[in-house]
Enzyme design. Structure first.
Site, PDB file in Angstrom:
ATOM      1  CB  CYS A  12      -3.524 -35.098 -12.189  1.00  0.00           C
ATOM      2  SG  CYS A  12      -4.957 -35.178 -11.089  1.00  0.00           S
ATOM      3  CG  HIS A  40     -16.266 -37.709 -11.061  1.00  0.00           C
ATOM      4  ND1 HIS A  40     -16.323 -36.329 -11.041  1.00  0.00           N
ATOM      5  CD2 HIS A  40     -17.038 -38.105 -10.010  1.00  0.00           C
ATOM      6  CE1 HIS A  40     -17.086 -35.927 -10.042  1.00  0.00           C
ATOM      7  NE2 HIS A  40     -17.528 -36.975  -9.406  1.00  0.00           N
ATOM      8  CG  HIS A  73     -14.097 -34.537  -6.648  1.00  0.00           C
ATOM      9  ND1 HIS A  73     -14.450 -35.844  -6.382  1.00  0.00           N
ATOM     10  CD2 HIS A  73     -13.741 -34.498  -7.943  1.00  0.00           C
ATOM     11  CE1 HIS A  73     -14.322 -36.564  -7.486  1.00  0.00           C
ATOM     12  NE2 HIS A  73     -13.888 -35.778  -8.438  1.00  0.00           N
ATOM     13  CG  HIS A 123     -17.765 -30.667  -9.922  1.00  0.00           C
ATOM     14  ND1 HIS A 123     -16.763 -30.819  -8.992  1.00  0.00           N
ATOM     15  CD2 HIS A 123     -17.482 -31.529 -10.925  1.00  0.00           C
ATOM     16  CE1 HIS A 123     -15.905 -31.730  -9.426  1.00  0.00           C
ATOM     17  NE2 HIS A 123     -16.317 -32.184 -10.587  1.00  0.00           N
ATOM     18  CD  GLU A 125     -12.448 -28.208  -7.815  1.00  0.00           C
ATOM     19  OE1 GLU A 125     -11.931 -27.080  -7.952  1.00  0.00           O
ATOM     20  OE2 GLU A 125     -12.258 -29.145  -8.617  1.00  0.00           O
ATOM     21  CB  CYS A 193      -5.050 -27.619 -10.964  1.00  0.00           C
ATOM     22  SG  CYS A 193      -5.779 -28.905 -11.982  1.00  0.00           S
ATOM     23  CG  ASN A 223     -10.552 -33.998 -15.702  1.00  0.00           C
ATOM     24  OD1 ASN A 223      -9.954 -34.679 -16.520  1.00  0.00           O
ATOM     25  ND2 ASN A 223     -10.992 -34.507 -14.552  1.00  0.00           N
ATOM     26  CB  SER A 265     -10.554 -39.635 -12.986  1.00  0.00           C
ATOM     27  OG  SER A 265     -10.681 -38.455 -12.231  1.00  0.00           O
TER      28      SER A 265
END
Length: 289
Positions: A12, A40, A73, A123, A125, A193, A223, A265
């Protein structure tokens, strides 16, 4: 055996930009220390290590006066302040979409909402988002996590950017029903997102049309795990791999159509390698007579 790629998959823009920022510095000969993996993905980490971009677990590991990078993140605001106090130069590669969530969380707390964050409390984030609320937000994965919790008169629900869309919606509906019954004002902000939404929608569509899904991404990639989860929810067999050599021929024994997807990623080259490996399994080289 036919191999089909998901319409939306792989890098992304937030990940691509973060990598480019530290890569440019590293290639110029500047040593950079990222606070955890910049993204990651093991192949990306290995490539960056070769060009002076190193992973550290804390500011204590960064040499005095060096450049440290906040990863895509994000991080709590006090981390940057701590780094600057130590004389470290900070490069912030936080994804703009994550920055938006951080600011939303902060604003909601300032508006006197009790903020709930749907996501993985461990996590990076999510830890960063909670940090932007000065630790006031509560992280949940289900309504069970609210046992014994007493809301204020106003409650807001937001999400980790890479959450499973359908599970977030289901939780939001349940939470709204509970809060309305209790006479509590409830606000739901879908902060998942767009790249995550696009990839999950794409893999669901693909899963309905194939027998097996191979999702490519690092083990620590939230993700990518959500892509596997979404594919399984649509009835397809789904497997996550970091590298081609992890693939097992047995997965495709009865498969006529195989789908490939990849986390945000995952570099294009790794996707190509996995597809080539699967094609090798589908069309083994003939054994000489």
């Amino acid at each position: 055996m036919e191999i089909i790629r998901a319409k939306s998959m792989g890098f992304c823009f937030g990940v691509r930009d973060a990598i480019e920022i530290v890569k440019e510095l590293g290639e110029s000969g500047t040593e950079v220390y990222t606070l955890g993996a910049i993204v990651h993905n093991p192949q990306v980490a290995e490539e960056l290590e070769r060009i002076n971009v190193h992973v550290v677990d804390s500011l204590d590991e960064a040499p005095p006066g060096s450049i440290v990078a906040i990863t895509a993140h994000g991080a709590p605001p006090n981390l940057q302040e701590d780094a600057e106090r130590r004389g470290l130069r900070v490069i912030d590669t936080t994804c703009p979409l994550v920055t938006r969530i951080q600011k939303s969380a902060r604003d909601l707390v300032e508006q006197r909402y009790s903020v709930l964050v749907y996501g993985d409390a461990a996590h990076k984030e999510v830890k960063g988002i909670v940090g932007w609320t000065d630790g006031k937000a509560k992280v949940i994965m289900s309504m069970d996590d609210l046992a014994g919790w007493e809301p204020t008169r106003r409650v807001a629900l937001i999400s980790q950017s890479t959450s499973n869309v359908e599970k977030f919606v289901a939780l939001a509906k349940e939470l709204v029903g509970e809060m309305v019954t209790r006479g509590v004002e409830i606000r739901v902000v879908n902060t998942i997102c767009k790249p995550t939404k696009d990839r999950q929608k794409s893999v669901r569509e693909l899963a309905r049309d194939v027998d097996v899904i191979v999702a490519i991404g690092g083990r620590a990639s939230a993700n990518t795990r959500k892509l596997v989860q979404a594919a399984k929810e649509e009835g397809a067999d789904a497997y996550q791999v970091e590298r081609p050599e992890e693939i097992e021929a047995a997965w495709f024994r009865d498969a006529r159509r195989v789908g490939i997807t990849a986390g945000a990623s995952t570099p294009d080259g790794v996707i190509d390698d996995v597809e080539e490996y699967i094609r090798g399994i589908a069309q083994p080289e003939p054994v000489p007579a």
